[in-house]
Design a protein around this motif. Structure first.
Motif, PDB file in Angstrom:
ATOM      1  N   GLN A   8       1.000  -1.100   0.066  1.00 17.43           N
ATOM      2  CA  GLN A   8       0.097  -0.094  -0.071  1.00 17.43           C
ATOM      3  C   GLN A   8       0.867   1.344  -0.114  1.00 17.43           C
ATOM      4  O   GLN A   8       1.301   1.621   1.053  1.00 17.43           O
ATOM      5  N   PRO A   9       1.230   1.755  -1.070  1.00 16.27           N
ATOM      6  CA  PRO A   9       2.073   3.073  -1.166  1.00 16.27           C
ATOM      7  C   PRO A   9       1.494   4.199  -0.291  1.00 16.27           C
ATOM      8  O   PRO A   9       2.137   5.101   0.368  1.00 16.27           O
ATOM      9  N   GLU A  10      -0.076   4.338  -0.443  1.00 18.31           N
ATOM     10  CA  GLU A  10      -0.639   5.405   0.386  1.00 18.31           C
ATOM     11  C   GLU A  10      -2.037   4.796   0.994  1.00 18.31           C
ATOM     12  O   GLU A  10      -2.528   3.987   0.516  1.00 18.31           O
ATOM     13  N   SER A  12      -5.420   6.513   3.624  1.00 23.22           N
ATOM     14  CA  SER A  12      -5.928   7.681   4.202  1.00 23.22           C
ATOM     15  C   SER A  12      -7.051   7.257   5.243  1.00 23.22           C
ATOM     16  O   SER A  12      -7.670   6.226   4.799  1.00 23.22           O
ATOM     17  N   MET A  89       4.979   8.649   7.041  1.00 23.73           N
ATOM     18  CA  MET A  89       5.276   7.562   6.127  1.00 23.73           C
ATOM     19  C   MET A  89       5.550   6.261   7.084  1.00 23.73           C
ATOM     20  O   MET A  89       6.342   6.774   8.505  1.00 23.73           O
ATOM     21  N   THR A 107       4.764   3.118   3.630  1.00 25.84           N
ATOM     22  CA  THR A 107       3.208   3.361   3.351  1.00 25.84           C
ATOM     23  C   THR A 107       3.040   4.925   3.916  1.00 25.84           C
ATOM     24  O   THR A 107       3.226   5.017   5.071  1.00 25.84           O
ATOM     25  N   ARG A 108       2.485   5.691   3.011  1.00 29.47           N
ATOM     26  CA  ARG A 108       2.315   7.057   3.391  1.00 29.47           C
ATOM     27  C   ARG A 108       0.942   7.150   3.921  1.00 29.47           C
ATOM     28  O   ARG A 108      -0.108   6.896   3.241  1.00 29.47           O
ATOM     29  N   LEU A 109       0.803   7.805   5.134  1.00 31.31           N
ATOM     30  CA  LEU A 109      -0.380   7.416   5.982  1.00 31.31           C
ATOM     31  C   LEU A 109      -1.092   9.169   5.924  1.00 31.31           C
ATOM     32  O   LEU A 109      -0.215  10.037   6.630  1.00 31.31           O
ATOM     33  N   THR A 110      -2.172   9.402   5.577  1.00 34.05           N
ATOM     34  CA  THR A 110      -2.793  10.660   5.517  1.00 34.05           C
ATOM     35  C   THR A 110      -4.062  10.601   6.496  1.00 34.05           C
ATOM     36  O   THR A 110      -4.882   9.581   6.448  1.00 34.05           O
TER      37      THR A 110
END
Lengths: 113, 111
Positions: A8-10, A12, A89, A107-110
């Motif tokens: 999962q690259p990103e 939210s 990240m 994984t970038r978490l927003t």
């Protein structure tokens, strides 16, 4: 060679909701450590949680918990009651003894307010 | 509070130059490792030192070299810089086989 994969690259999530970050790894060893690290924009790599492979019980640290499935070589991170400060990240990492850390791609978490 | 510091914070060099990055660890941290983190990627292991001797190395060419000193400080030296060497360089230290503490990193830009 050991490898760590974060598919999962990103991700939210809404503030106060729960989110799960996935990680799989490949190793032929039976004794090792797994980690989740958080890297905010400040770049400081911060240890979130650590799991020893010989322990069947899943590690927990306050709002952070893991689902460690040794046979499946899966190590997911669950963040409960997400807060704005959780945005960062997240890196899954593997380590055996005193050897190097092997990191996933992150994984970038927003967090959405 | 990690107690691991790195200098400088940012650095700009040109291709072909040489660079030295520094790391200062906590007392008792006899193991230090260096990682290269390209933009948008996970950190990659460069090498590790234990009691001033290199005891592990990743897939990096010999122009990446290091030193560890008795006062728990260490250096990463990179010769003949290439554009692809542009990255965040992280230092991590620990007592042997114990929890790693990371420094804040040095951002190297090669033009």
């Amino acid at each position: 060679a050991q490898t760590v994969t974060q598919s999962q690259p990103e991700m939210s999530v809404q503030e106060a909701e729960t989110v799960t970050l996935s990680c799989t790894y490949d190793t032929s060893e039976s004794d090792y450590y797994l980690f989740w690290y958080k890297q905010p924009p400040s770049r400081q790599m911060i240890l979130v949680i650590r799991q020893e492979a010989y322990k069947q019980q899943n590690a927990t640290e306050n709002r952070f918990s893991v689902n460690f499935q040794k046979a499946a070589k899966s190590f997911s991170l669950k963040i409960s009651d997400s807060q704005l400060g959780d945005a960062a990240m997240y890196f899954c990492a593997y380590k055996r003894g005193a050897q190097k850390l092997v990191f996933g791609q992150g994984t970038r978490l927003t967090i959405n307010p | 509070e990690t107690g691991v510091t790195q200098s400088p914070t940012h650095l700009i060099k040109t291709r072909g130059q040489q660079v030295t990055l520094r790391c200062s660890s906590q007392s008792g941290h006899n193991t230090v490792s260096w990682y290269q983190q390209a933009l948008g990627q996970g950190p990659q292991f460069i090498f590790q030192y234990y009691r001033e001797e290199e005891n592990g190395r990743g897939n990096f060419p010999p122009r990446f070299s290091g030193l560890q000193f008795p006062n728990y400080s260490s250096e990463l030296n990179v010769n003949a810089l290439e554009l692809d060497d542009s990255a965040l360089y992280l230092c991590a230290s620990s007592p042997y086989d114990r929890k790693l503490s990371f420094g804040p990193g040095t951002r190297l830009t090669v033009l």
